[in-house]
Scaffold this motif. Structure first.
Motif, PDB file in Angstrom:
ATOM      1  N   ALA A 150      23.609  20.849  43.489  1.00  0.00           N
ATOM      2  CA  ALA A 150      22.088  21.116  43.844  1.00  0.00           C
ATOM      3  C   ALA A 150      21.874  22.735  44.422  1.00  0.00           C
ATOM      4  O   ALA A 150      21.028  23.276  43.979  1.00  0.00           O
ATOM      5  CB  ALA A 150      21.511  19.768  44.671  1.00  0.00           C
ATOM      6  N   LYS A 155      18.179  23.259  43.015  1.00  0.00           N
ATOM      7  CA  LYS A 155      17.444  22.380  42.720  1.00  0.00           C
ATOM      8  C   LYS A 155      17.445  21.191  44.014  1.00  0.00           C
ATOM      9  O   LYS A 155      18.656  21.176  44.792  1.00  0.00           O
ATOM     10  CB  LYS A 155      17.782  21.297  41.719  1.00  0.00           C
ATOM     11  N   ASN A 156      16.643  20.094  44.323  1.00  0.00           N
ATOM     12  CA  ASN A 156      17.032  19.237  45.366  1.00  0.00           C
ATOM     13  C   ASN A 156      17.828  18.040  45.007  1.00  0.00           C
ATOM     14  O   ASN A 156      18.071  18.089  43.622  1.00  0.00           O
ATOM     15  CB  ASN A 156      15.611  18.764  46.248  1.00  0.00           C
ATOM     16  N   ASN A 157      18.184  17.221  46.095  1.00  0.00           N
ATOM     17  CA  ASN A 157      19.017  16.151  45.439  1.00  0.00           C
ATOM     18  C   ASN A 157      18.620  15.243  44.632  1.00  0.00           C
ATOM     19  O   ASN A 157      19.191  14.770  43.678  1.00  0.00           O
ATOM     20  CB  ASN A 157      19.532  15.374  46.726  1.00  0.00           C
ATOM     21  N   GLN A 159      15.999  15.703  42.243  1.00  0.00           N
ATOM     22  CA  GLN A 159      16.107  16.326  41.004  1.00  0.00           C
ATOM     23  C   GLN A 159      17.325  16.341  40.262  1.00  0.00           C
ATOM     24  O   GLN A 159      17.501  16.407  39.079  1.00  0.00           O
ATOM     25  CB  GLN A 159      15.535  17.915  41.300  1.00  0.00           C
TER      26      GLN A 159
END
Length: 185
Positions: A150, A155-157, A159
């Motif tokens: 991530a 990106k976030n977890n 995603q």
């Protein structure tokens, strides 16, 4: 703290052997990771050199919030993205030279991936969209956790979890078309 971080700290303190250790430990994996972005092993090698050059000249601060490897790969990814932005024009390569480039690239990759099954997986992986290739490469080949991936991919977890699921399903489908049932996916 992992070995890369301690080697980097030694380099920052004036020990040139630290950067040599970093290059030796991370060069091959970084080349193959960046090749996924630029689709040219020679350019990937140059981008890897640029990544290490950036480390040596700019000496960015490593804060320890992620592993050294994920931090280094994030720098490499940024170098690749900058390269792609600045070189978005299609390069014209004479057909005679293309055979040489392709054969050298294949021999490099085949030395890294020796078993027939891994070659098929690699081929199927190369047919995936760039985001799918990146997440699968980072998590399965480089051994990064979802949280580290991530950070690298910005990106976030959630995603990353969704992206990894879709990437695995797509890869599984491609492998099944090649006649390989890969149950670990």
């Amino acid at each position: 703290m992992d070995n890369g971080a301690s080697s980097y700290r030694r380099f920052l303190d004036g020990d040139d052997k630290g950067i040599a250790e970093i290059v030796g430990d991370y060069k091959d994996g970084l080349i193959l990771y960046l090749n996924g972005y630029v689709k040219n092993i020679f350019v990937a090698e140059e981008l890897t050199e640029d990544t290490f050059f950036r480390l040596i000249t700019k000496k960015p601060k490593y804060n320890g919030k992620s592993t050294f490897k994920s931090w280094l790969y994030a720098i490499g990814r940024n170098v690749a993205v900058d390269y792609i932005r600045h070189n978005s024009k299609i390069l014209n390569i004479p057909i005679e030279d293309m055979e040489t480039y392709l054969s050298e690239e294949q021999s490099f990759e085949q030395s890294y991936i020796k078993e027939e099954r891994k070659i098929i997986v690699h081929k199927a992986l190369s047919e995936l969209p760039a985001d799918y290739r990146s997440i699968i490469w980072l998590v399965f080949f480089e051994g990064f956790s979802n949280a580290e991936a991530a950070i690298i991919l910005k990106k976030n977890n959630r995603q990353i979890k969704n992206l990894l699921y879709r990437a695995k399903q797509s890869l599984k489908s491609k492998l099944e078309k090649e006649g390989i049932i890969y149950e670990e996916l």
